[in-house]
Enzyme design. Structure first.
Site, short mmCIF file in Angstrom:
data_model
loop_
_atom_site.label_atom_id
_atom_site.label_comp_id
_atom_site.label_asym_id
_atom_site.label_seq_id
_atom_site.Cartn_x
_atom_site.Cartn_y
_atom_site.Cartn_z
N ILE A 182 0.83 -1.21 0.00
CA ILE A 182 0.00 0.00 0.00
C ILE A 182 0.86 1.25 0.00
O ILE A 182 0.61 2.20 -0.74
CB ILE A 182 -0.95 0.00 1.22
CG1 ILE A 182 -1.98 -1.11 1.10
CG2 ILE A 182 -1.65 1.34 1.35
CD1 ILE A 182 -2.94 -0.94 -0.05
N LEU A 204 -5.68 -6.62 -3.73
CA LEU A 204 -5.16 -7.61 -4.68
C LEU A 204 -3.72 -7.30 -5.03
O LEU A 204 -3.38 -6.16 -5.31
CB LEU A 204 -6.01 -7.59 -5.95
CG LEU A 204 -7.50 -7.83 -5.73
CD1 LEU A 204 -8.27 -7.54 -7.00
CD2 LEU A 204 -7.74 -9.25 -5.29
N GLU A 239 15.80 -1.94 3.87
CA GLU A 239 16.72 -1.27 2.95
C GLU A 239 16.36 -1.56 1.50
O GLU A 239 16.32 -0.66 0.66
CB GLU A 239 18.15 -1.74 3.23
CG GLU A 239 19.19 -1.09 2.33
CD GLU A 239 20.57 -1.70 2.52
OE1 GLU A 239 21.56 -1.02 2.20
OE2 GLU A 239 20.65 -2.86 2.97
N SER A 284 12.75 3.43 11.66
CA SER A 284 11.54 2.82 12.20
C SER A 284 10.64 3.89 12.80
O SER A 284 11.12 4.87 13.38
CB SER A 284 11.90 1.78 13.28
OG SER A 284 10.75 1.39 14.01
N LYS A 329 -9.88 -6.05 9.53
CA LYS A 329 -9.61 -7.00 10.62
C LYS A 329 -9.63 -6.32 11.99
O LYS A 329 -9.58 -7.00 13.02
CB LYS A 329 -8.27 -7.70 10.37
CG LYS A 329 -8.33 -8.63 9.15
CD LYS A 329 -6.99 -9.23 8.82
CE LYS A 329 -7.10 -10.18 7.62
NZ LYS A 329 -7.57 -9.50 6.39
#
Length: 656
Positions: free
Chosen positions: A291, A461, A314, A343, A411
């Site tokens: 995404i 997808l 990386e 991060s 979810k």
């Protein structure tokens, strides 16, 4: 005779010229015979100059018109114009020569008959040679195909197949009555009702659906009919991919799930997409993911001033930066692309990046999303999905970021697994921060105007872990297809459509909004698997005893996996200015209460207190109903050890 195919282009052109040099005088003699019913010595003597002149005039004209440059195997109806035009010029030049030499002026019909004969010879010789050469070049292993769609693209594909060594087009299919019975590129067009008989008669191995401009819904209906024929089906890409006129045989692809869904995308609201991006500084976390990378592509095309990429991988970061640099060059964009290997848990580093570059919009796509993996690594899932979101949200508030969009998931609705629970808790974090509008850092309270919102959608997808490529691999390997449960259903959406809707939803709302994307109708995964088998030209073991029949094995639900996914926790949902985006009104936890829970959860994670982690997740996410016990492999291994060693409790640190 196959040696002819290996001759050089110049040698083949010489053969064609030699043939015309011989047969064009013969056509003139034929014209004399048809006019006078006899060809004797006196007649030949009278017209001798014109008989010899015919090829000497015609061949230079045809050279000029490019007739001999045409590759015989690729000739089509366009050659008719070239031949007629060339022969007409030849006849007029011959007439002028006859007038000048006073030869055969009283027998003008000869010239007309010669013209017709020459056209017939030139066309017949080319098309006969084309048919013969195609037959010579046919591969014994060539695939016999039917082309569904007799429009412009279908004719283009048929011509390409005729010149191909790998495919033999047997017939065309079209549902338009005006095309049925016609011959296109030398191939007859039939109605779709004749398909079963035609497939059996012509031993067709594949059907190629060549209807790129047809709506997805119509294509899906056609695929439903083709599925019953048990013949492999391929399809052309959308019409937007063919605009450059570079369609080749290789562009015909396997059936994708989006073809089966029959879902046509809605025209985006470009004003909404550009609102938080155009001429702004935008950051995407998880930029190298499925995404995240698509968000980056679409964001770049909206011409932000800077596009900042965050990722811990990386390779993923290098890959997306390289792709975006190429996209930037091809579209002549001035956007500065800035990759950072960091991060989202590094709050200070993220805040430094956000503040230094005055970021205005953040799209937070960084998350662990694979249900079984997060179930087996719950603490890592909580750290990344919950505390990673909290970290970059706080950094955004301190840096004065205007818009913060969280990429959530279906979810998160009544979750049965750790991944879903962490994503719902991430939503609650942003809802709490949005309501509080303050963030504490070393006893300093700072007001923030950051607008938080969340966008929730189902399976996309082509993302990593998608079931479709897995099924295709299993079909190609001869099976079996592994399916967790016969009744499992899922929502599906393409990655580009999901990203497009995320960008639009991110421009809506006042803060704390949960946006839900309309995913269409849920798809039963068993039906999807069966259709993929049928459209690959194969059968299931439950339908056939053939050796290549594909078996579907039910392996059972994975830990935490649900049979059905939902997009809404309650029924309180409102529409928005976009038909595929809804706004959900859902419960939240006041920030002071949530902050206490998060502090406890952080301590439990640091101490690897798995039972306490589960307890706090259940307390924070009221809808969380775990379908399995704790699946962490370290926890399971430690449970096997004795409770006490040398008089000390080995798990003492995990009891607090």
């Amino acid at each position: 005779m196959t040696r002819f195919l290996s001759l050089t282009r110049f040698q083949k052109q010489c053969i064609a010229v030699s043939a015309d040099l011989f047969f064009l005088p013969f056509m003139f003699l034929t014209a004399l015979w048809m006019r006078f019913d006899v060809v004797d010595y006196l007649l030949i003597k009278q017209f001798g100059v014109l008989i010899i002149a015919a090829p000497l005039i015609a061949i230079p004209i045809f050279i000029r018109l490019g007739l001999y440059r045409a590759v015989i195997r690729f000739v089509d109806q366009k050659i008719v114009f070239v031949v007629v035009y060339g022969v007409t010029l030849t006849v007029f030049v011959l007439l002028a020569l006859a007038v000048f030499l006073h030869v055969g002026i009283l027998s003008r019909a000869v010239f007309g008959i010669f013209g017709i004969s020459a056209v017939m010879y030139m066309l017949a010789s080319r098309f006969m040679a084309r048919a013969y050469l195609l037959q010579l070049s046919n591969n014994d292993n060539a695939i016999r195909v039917a082309i569904y769609g007799a429009g412009h693209t279908g004719a283009h594909i048929a011509t390409a197949f005729n010149a191909s060594h790998d495919y033999i087009p047997m017939f065309l299919i079209d549902d338009k009555k005006e095309l049925q019975g016609a011959t296109i590129a030398g191939i007859r067009v039939y109605p779709s009702t004749d398909l079963p008989e035609l497939i059996a008669k012509n031993r067709v191995q594949e059907i190629h659906l060549v209807m790129p401009s047809t709506p997805k819904k119509t294509q899906s209906v056609i695929l439903n009919r083709l599925e019953k024929l048990r013949v492999k089906v391929r399809i052309t890409p959308p019409i937007r991919d063919l605009l450059n006129g570079e369609l080749t045989v290789k562009d015909l692809r396997e059936i994708e799930i989006e073809d089966l869904l029959g879902r046509d995308s809605v025209e985006p609201n470009h004003a909404l997409i550009a609102a938080c991006i155009a001429d702004k500084i935008v950051l995407v976390s998880g930029a190298g993911g499925s995404i995240g990378s698509e968000l980056c592509r679409q964001i770049l095309l909206q011409k932000p001033t800077r596009l900042i990429l965050l990722d811990t991988s990386e390779f993923a970061l290098y890959t997306i930066e390289k792709e975006l640099a190429s996209l930037k060059t091809s579209h002549a964009l001035s956007t500065q692309i800035m990759p950072f290997l960091v991060s989202v848990l590094e709050t200070e580093k993220c805040q430094q990046i956000l503040s230094t570059f005055n970021v205005q919009t953040v799209y937070h796509a960084a998350a662990f999303k694979h249900v079984p993996l997060v179930e087996q690594n719950p603490i890592e899932g909580i750290r990344n999905n919950v505390f990673g979101t909290l970290s970059i949200a706080k950094a955004s508030m301190h840096a004065g970021v205007a818009n913060f969009v969280l990429i959530s998931t279906d979810k998160a609705v009544r979750p049965t697994n750790v991944m879903g629970a962490t994503k719902r808790l991430a939503e609650l974090v942003l809802q709490g921060l949005s309501a509080q509008k303050t963030v504490d850092q070393i006893a300093v309270t700072q007001k923030s105007n950051t607008r938080f919102c969340m966008v929730r959608f189902g399976n996309v997808l082509g993302s990593s872990g998608s079931v479709v490529p897995l099924f295709r691999q299993q079909i190609m390997a001869g099976g079996p297809i592994t399916l967790t449960h016969p009744d499992i259903t899922r929502y599906f959406m393409t990655i580009p459509e999901a990203a497009q809707l995320v960008l639009q939803a991110g421009s809506m709302g006042a803060g704390g909004d949960v946006f839900v994307l309309d995913m269409g109708e849920p798809v039963k995964i068993l039906d999807l698997a069966e259709r993929m088998v049928h459209l690959s030209g194969l059968s299931l073991t439950s339908e056939s005893s053939e050796s290549n029949a594909i078996e579907i094995q039910h392996v059972g639900l994975r830990p935490g996996e649900k049979l059905f996914e939902e997009l809404l926790i309650g029924d309180n949902v409102d529409g928005t200015e976009h038909p595929l985006i809804m706004r959900a009104e859902e419960s939240m936890i006041a920030w002071p209460v949530l902050q206490v829970l998060l502090d406890k959860l952080d301590i439990a994670c640091r101490n690897f207190a798995y039972e306490k982690v589960r307890e706090l997740l259940l307390e924070a996410v009221k809808e969380y109903q775990p379908q399995c016990g704790i699946e962490d492999m370290i926890w399971h291994e430690e449970k096997k050890r004795p409770l006490y060693e040398n008089g000390k409790h080995v798990n003492d640190r995990k009891l607090h």
